[in-house]
Design a protein around this motif. Structure first.
Motif, short mmCIF file in Angstrom:
data_model
loop_
_atom_site.label_atom_id
_atom_site.label_comp_id
_atom_site.label_asym_id
_atom_site.label_seq_id
_atom_site.Cartn_x
_atom_site.Cartn_y
_atom_site.Cartn_z
N THR A 190 0.64 -1.35 -0.03
CA THR A 190 -0.18 -0.39 0.32
C THR A 190 0.91 1.03 -0.12
N GLU A 213 -0.08 -2.32 7.28
CA GLU A 213 -0.96 -0.54 6.81
C GLU A 213 -0.86 0.08 8.27
N GLY A 233 -6.61 3.69 9.09
CA GLY A 233 -7.96 4.00 9.16
C GLY A 233 -9.06 3.26 7.08
N SER A 234 -9.73 3.01 8.32
CA SER A 234 -11.00 2.62 6.37
C SER A 234 -11.12 3.87 6.43
N TRP A 235 -11.21 5.10 6.53
CA TRP A 235 -11.45 6.16 6.41
C TRP A 235 -9.97 6.78 5.83
N THR A 253 -7.67 0.12 18.49
CA THR A 253 -7.70 0.83 18.25
C THR A 253 -7.77 1.58 19.62
N SER A 256 -8.26 7.00 17.86
CA SER A 256 -9.21 7.41 16.16
C SER A 256 -8.34 8.96 15.86
#
Length: 325
Positions: A190, A213, A233-235, A253, A256
């Protein structure tokens, strides 16, 4: 690979915005830490790092050229002469003290530079690993472990000058509190993310994959049982993740929308830089026992948690502040 090159160099002498606990509603922004006090310590300064005894710290001050200095906290608070020079010139802001505070390792970016060791008793700087960067201490010698230009990790015993390769591909190494393990990152598939690995320093050890990640270099817990990193994160932003090395399949986690963890107070709390999108919005305090989160300093960044006490060094607007609570 970098070469081993031991030489002394002169030093410059001087007189010298929504941060969340995971699972909280996004409207519930953390409150200001009650009773926290803020004291300006140094201007035109950045990247503070506590000395192991917590009585002083290392920082970079912008004079005609960036200069690494050691400060006495007590002297600063009493308006006395408080600083000693370590190195004047371009460097990589990666200085790190030995566990007893007697030496400081750092690196320079010049083609002829590399990892230096500053001995506090003599004031001397010695180039020990030509071409190296991002040094970390491991306590079998003592030894310095660093990354070379090809992203291999090498160990140098300062007593014997013996050098050996630890892993052929690794970046951002961080020695464990006991000095016998190293956490490091490896490039991920990534873009701009890494994978986190841990390896023991015994001859028969092999790397263990811990987390993917990952966005920043790892930070060890005080007891060496856990690691804290920024994870994508996914965002697309970052959160602070915790990994128990006894249970690596179940990371958690902690915070955030945050990055740059720093553990202090004998492992009782963690500091992080909160993010509002790509904008830094403050330094936050997370207590492990209660899971509570509070704001320490609005727009603060690069926080360094005190090793044993409820205080921190925080950078804000080119100044270093002492925050106590």
């Amino acid at each position: 690979m970098f070469g081993v090159k031991r030489k002394s160099v002169p030093i410059l002498f001087l007189l010298v915005s929504c941060v969340l606990i995971s699972g909280c509603d996004c409207d519930d922004s953390p409150e200001q830490e009650e009773g926290a006090t803020t004291t300006l310590l140094v201007q035109n300064a950045s990247h503070p790092v506590w000395l192991p005894d917590g009585e002083g710290f290392i920082a970079t001050v912008q004079f005609a050229e960036p200069t690494i200095l050691i400060y006495s906290l007590e002297a600063l608070l009493n308006d006395e002469d408080a600083m000693l020079a370590v190195y004047g010139g371009a460097h990589n802001y990666d200085y790190t003290p030995l566990s007893d505070g007697s030496m400081i390792a750092f690196s320079t970016p010049e083609l002829t530079g590399g990892v230096y060791v500053h001995t506090r008793s003599t004031g001397d700087n010695e180039l020990v690993l030509q071409g190296g960067r991002r040094p970390t201490w491991i306590d079998d010698g003592p030894s310095v472990l660093a990354e070379d230009a090809s992203h291999s990790l090498w160990r140098l015993n300062l007593e014997t000058d013996e050098i050996d390769e630890i892993v052929p591909e690794g970046q951002f190494p961080k020695g464990s509190p006991n000095g016998y393990q190293v956490a490091y990152l490896q490039s991920s598939t990534t873009y701009s993310a890494f994978s986190l690995f841990v390896i023991g320093l015994q001859a028969s050890s092999t790397p263990v994959s811990v987390l993917t990640e990952v966005g920043t270099d790892p930070v060890w817990s005080a007891d060496g049982h856990e690691l804290y990193v920024s994870q994508v994160g996914s965002w697309g932003g970052y959160n602070i993740a915790s990994v128990d090395l006894g249970d690596i399949d179940n990371p958690s986690t902690l915070i955030s929308y945050a990055t740059r963890p720093s553990v202090g107070g004998n492992g009782e709390y963690l500091l992080a830089t909160g993010l509002d999108g790509d904008i830094i919005d403050g330094t936050y305090l997370y207590r492990f026992a209660s899971g509570s989160l509070s704001l320490l300093l609005d727009n603060g960044e690069n926080a360094a948690a005190h090793p044993t006490e409820d205080k921190a060094l925080v950078e804000k607007d080119g100044k270093i502040y002492l925050v106590e609570w």
